[in-house]
Every structure is written in structure tokens, then in C-alpha cells.
Design a protein around this motif. Sequence first.
Motif, PDB file in Angstrom:
ATOM      1  N   CYS A 185       0.994  -1.226  -0.182  1.00  0.00           N
ATOM      2  CA  CYS A 185      -0.008   0.055  -0.013  1.00  0.00           C
ATOM      3  C   CYS A 185       0.908   1.372   0.052  1.00  0.00           C
ATOM      4  O   CYS A 185       0.535   2.224  -0.529  1.00  0.00           O
ATOM      5  N   ALA A 211     -10.851  -2.293  -2.617  1.00  0.00           N
ATOM      6  CA  ALA A 211     -10.652  -1.621  -1.461  1.00  0.00           C
ATOM      7  C   ALA A 211     -11.964  -1.217  -0.813  1.00  0.00           C
ATOM      8  O   ALA A 211     -12.117  -1.228   0.472  1.00  0.00           O
ATOM      9  N   TRP A 214     -12.942  -4.308   1.410  1.00  0.00           N
ATOM     10  CA  TRP A 214     -12.334  -4.238   2.423  1.00  0.00           C
ATOM     11  C   TRP A 214     -12.685  -3.152   3.688  1.00  0.00           C
ATOM     12  O   TRP A 214     -12.887  -3.424   4.720  1.00  0.00           O
ATOM     13  N   ILE A 227      -5.666   1.963   3.266  1.00  0.00           N
ATOM     14  CA  ILE A 227      -6.553   2.108   2.198  1.00  0.00           C
ATOM     15  C   ILE A 227      -6.855   3.661   1.992  1.00  0.00           C
ATOM     16  O   ILE A 227      -7.001   3.978   0.937  1.00  0.00           O
ATOM     17  N   VAL A 231      -6.368   5.498  -1.273  1.00  0.00           N
ATOM     18  CA  VAL A 231      -7.297   6.181  -2.213  1.00  0.00           C
ATOM     19  C   VAL A 231      -7.407   7.411  -2.245  1.00  0.00           C
ATOM     20  O   VAL A 231      -7.635   8.459  -3.452  1.00  0.00           O
TER      21      VAL A 231
END
Length: 690
Positions: A185, A211, A214, A227, A231
Motif C-alpha cells: 500500500c 478496497a 475491505w 486504504i 485512495v
Amino acid sequence: MQTSMESEDTKKTQEVKTDLNLLLECLKYQMDNAFSQKEALVTIHSICQQNSNAGLYFREIGGLMFVKNLAKSSEHSMVKEAALYTLGAVAEQNVYCQQTLCTSELFEDLIWFLSNSDSNTNLKRMSVYVILVLVSNNRTGQTLVRETGCISVLSQLFKTVLSKYELNLSDESALQSYQLWSSVCSTLCVCVNNPQNDENQMLCCSLFTHANDWLINCMKAEIIRPICSFVGLTLANNTCVQKYFISVGGLDVLSQVLVQLESDSHKTPFSAKLAVVVTKTVDACIADNPTFGVVLSKYHIVSKLLALLLLDSLDSGEKFSVILTLGHCTEDCAEKLSLSLGEYSFDKNEEHLKDINMKEKNLEDYWKKAKEILHRIEELETEGNEENVQGENYKNNVSSMNINIQDTLKHLHADSSGGVPKAEDKDKSQARKLHGSKSHKVLSKACTNDDQVKVVLRSANPVNACYRESGQNKNLCTANSSCKQNLCEETTSEKNNFVSQSRDQLFKHPTPIAKNTKQQLPVTDPFTLCSDIINKEVISFLETDNCSKMLRYRCSGCIAVGKSLNSRNFSKLLRCCPYQCDRHKVIVEAEDRYKSELRKSLICNKKILLTPRRRHQLSSESTTPGRIKKRRIRKNFTKEEINYLFNGVKKMGNHWNLILWSFPFQQGRKAVDLAHKYHKLTKCPKFVAP
């Protein structure tokens, strides 16, 4: 004290170099001993971490490339892991080492480590760490990670490393997998941003659906933080990616997570901190396009953000992020309000435009009337040219009009003095009025028609409206002068002064007789009703018109302030101007005096030049006879200086400047002197070096 500290630093640097040389030799000669190589690599890592210059020296002696080849060729996994870890640490400390390692060959080797099923989790993690270091703050690395296909391998690891939504970090294998996933990540974050890379952002769009899954199924801080970072950086400053994220339901998922965390924030402060992280990601999605905030209205995000502001567990920086997101959420509503106000003002503007159109139509009507009047005047002029008899009648009418004006002025003078006019004067004036009434009417009608045409032509154009009064003033002045000339031809010299004064008074102050003549004319145009007002305005603008005439004769140096001037053309500009102001006259006179003095001095002393000398003239003057160069005083070398010279050559070689600075030679010695002396001494066969 300072010299001792410098000597200590030099000693430490020398020791570090010696250690790195020995460790590199150990790596080369311990190829069969994996444990020794691992220990040597760990030691190199620690040295380079403490001193960034150590990594640069390690690259100069070839150690960096040797460790890279060792990571590829070694059969032992622990050696590969230690070698990759050392490469990442050295590249992280020194940008030159980063550029040296940033090659497609190394990226392909790292892809092989990540794709090979025999590679353990720790080796993959070290490979991801090297990719992170090479791509961070490096656009070249971002390009290579995309062109070599490394970013696709990282995307696949992002999807497959964590297979279950239930995250149990107490398990060792699960913990190692999570650490690898977290490193992936972080590496994807630097691939898409810092610096921003639009192409890599588009490639990472395929991970949004995974994503979202999750975030929905595992609302833990260990999952939400990585995440949200990925993002947020992938969405930043990219409208296309933001639209795609909303189309796959990403903004809805973030809103649901934010609502849940806000409800839990009243119980645990940790949830409030996590809610701020999600808030920043939401802000990155709607910052460039506030219309996306419509999705947030379904979840009442504004009220949730206001509730977060009331929490004491958040610091000022976190609250500022919440306020910034609130502003972007409500920005669309503010824009709609401003648009509605703009529509209201636009309606008013439409009404104003309608009024302007109506006025333009009225102006067209006035134009038509003006053309008719102009046509009528032209007909009258043609008739006057055809009939010569009318010219004689015109002169008679002018003379009768002159007498009529004189009687009128006498009558006004008698009224003002309080006297009563005589009966004879009344009879004479009545007879003269009857005689000149017809011609007077014709002249006044022609004059009024001419004035009407000029007034209409000037008032029809809005741009020329402001110059209307000055134009009328000029017409009146010309008419006044023409009438004076006619009166001078018909009357005597004694009456001429009196009549000219009376005419001036007549044009400055309209008499009742002038008003009566205007009343006798038929009112066919609305502009004739405003003639008296226009005459007053013309008189008021006499002074301003004179001022405008005076402005035409200004100094050219004062007018040409905005032009590109220099010392050459400005002087020419002033000399060509016949109307110089006092200030520029002084400048021109001072320049003339200065030039005359220069000419006199040039005649008296021919050595003075007004242009710079050329190089060959200077060189010829420098070599002219009579000028003797000063030579340095010769100083013989002492025994101590000779000893200094030979000791310096032994220690430093033929670096003459360094030898000169290192030993106390006599004042005036140069590096060339040392070189010449040393060569003379060595060529002498009898001389023995000390």
C-alpha cells in the motif's frame, strides 16, 4: 581547538573508509559463508545509516554494484534479504545512490523476486522496500515501475496477500502477510503521488472495488488507514479518477464508514481519530468538483462533521481538516445561490437592454428627420446659386438687419438708463422692422435649420454626445465672425466699434428680440425647444475649449512620457519641438554647455576620448617604450625551504599549491617558483635530497 576538531573528523572519515574497504573485501572472500556475508551487510547498513557520505564512498569503490549483483546471484535467502535491505538503506540516505540503482535491470530483478513462488514473505517485503525507496520523490522511478510492469505486480499483491477479511494479527504468518500488504500500500502511494503521476493513478483505479470490499467487511484501523491513504493519493487532483471512484460506489462506502465511526467516536476517542482520516479521503474526492457532494447528502454528512467538531479529543489540525471538508461539502449550495442571484440580476440587465433598444429606435427616427432637413438645406443652397438677384437682396437684408440691431440696442440702452425713447425713434424702428422682417425671417430660419441638423447629427451618436456642446460653440463663433465682416463692409468706422460690442453682448446674452424671432418660427422639431439651453451651455464651455486649444501646443518632452525614450532620441525630440517648457529648456541649454566644454577640452588636450579604447590600442600602449615593468625582488631559497619542498613532494606529490600552503615559505613565493626550484635541484647530479 578548531584544527584539533578538524583533525578528529578527518580521522573518523578515514576510519570509516577503511572499514568499508575491509567489509567489501570480506563480502568478496566469504562467498561460501552466508552467515559472514549477512553480518558484513548488516554492518555496512549501520555505517551508511549513520553517515550519508559513507554510502557515496561505498558507491565510488564499487560496493553498491557488488551488493546488487550479490542479491541476484546468491543462493541463500538470508543473503538476498540482507543485500536488498542494504541497497534500500543506502539509496534512502543518498540521492546519488538512488539514481545509480534506478535502472530497468534492477526493477526486473525485483519483479522476479515478487513473482517467484519460492520467495518467502520476508524476501518479498525487502523487494517492495527497495521499490519504495527507488520510486519515492523520483519521477524516473515512477516511469520505470510502470514501463517494466512492476506496478501490475504490486496491484496483484494488493489483492491476493490478504485472503480473508478476518484479520488476526496474533498469528505470526498473518502478521507477516499484513506487513507485506501494508508495504505494498505504501509503495502504491508513492507510485501515484509525490510527485503526482496521472498515468499511474489511472492504472491503480482497478483496485478501488477491492478496497471498497475491505472497508465494508473489515472496519479496523489496520485496514482503514492504509486504504484511505492509497485512495486519497490516487484521487488527488484527478477528476477522471474521482468520477470513476464515485461510479463504483466508493464515496457511498466512505460515507457509511464515516457515519459508523462518528457514532463510535462518543465512546472511544480512537474512533474519532479514525473518522478524521476518512474525512480527509472524502475531501480529496470532492475538492475539485463540489457537485460530487450530492452523494453525501443522503448520509447527512454535514451534521456528522459538525458533531466531530464538538469532540475534545481532536486537536486543532484535525478540526481544521474537518472544517475544510465542510466547506467543500457546502460549496455547491453556495454556487447555486450565487447562480440564482445572477439570474435575477440578468433579468434586470435584459430590461436595461430593452430600454437601450428603444432609445436606438428613437435615434433612427431622429436620423430620418435630420436627413430631411439636410436635403431641404441643400435645395435652398442650389436655389441661391442659380439666382444672382438673391445675392443683392441678401446684402440689402443684412444692412437692414444691421440697422435694426442698432435701434434695438439703443432702445435697450435707453430702458436701462431710465430714459423714454422718442417718437421719432419709435417710428424709424417700426419702419425698419417692416423693411427687414422678411429677410430676417429667411436668415433666422436657415440658421436654425443648420443648427438643428448639426445638433441631430451629433446627438444621434452616443459617443459624440459629450462633444456636442463644444461643436455648437465653434459654429456660433464662426457665425459671429462672418456677421462682423458683413457689418464692417456696410457701416462706417465709428459705428463699427459700437456694433461689434453690441454683437458680442448679443451672442453672450440673448436679447428678447432673438426670443421673439424664434417664437415666430414654426416648431417642427423637438430640438428647437432646447436652443436656449444649448446656447447657455456653449457659453459655459468657451473657457474649456480655449484650454483644450492650449493643450495642443504642449512641450513634446512632456507629452512623450509613455514612449520608449533614451539618451539619443530624447535630445532630438526636445530640439525639434518649438514649444519647450521651462524645465526642458534648461535641460537642452545644460546639454549644449556640456558639449561645448567637451569640444574645448578636446581641442586643448587631444588625449581625451569620448569613446572607449579598443583592445589593440590598449595592448599597444602597454608595450610602448618608456614604461618599465616592476620585477619582484629575487629571494634565494634557504635550507629550510628546500627541506619543506622535498618533504611536501614526498607527502603530496607534485601539488605545488598544496605544498605552498602547507609549509611556511617566504613571503612572495608562488607555486611556479617551487616547481622550477624542484626541477632544477633534481636535474643537478651533485645534489642529494635530504
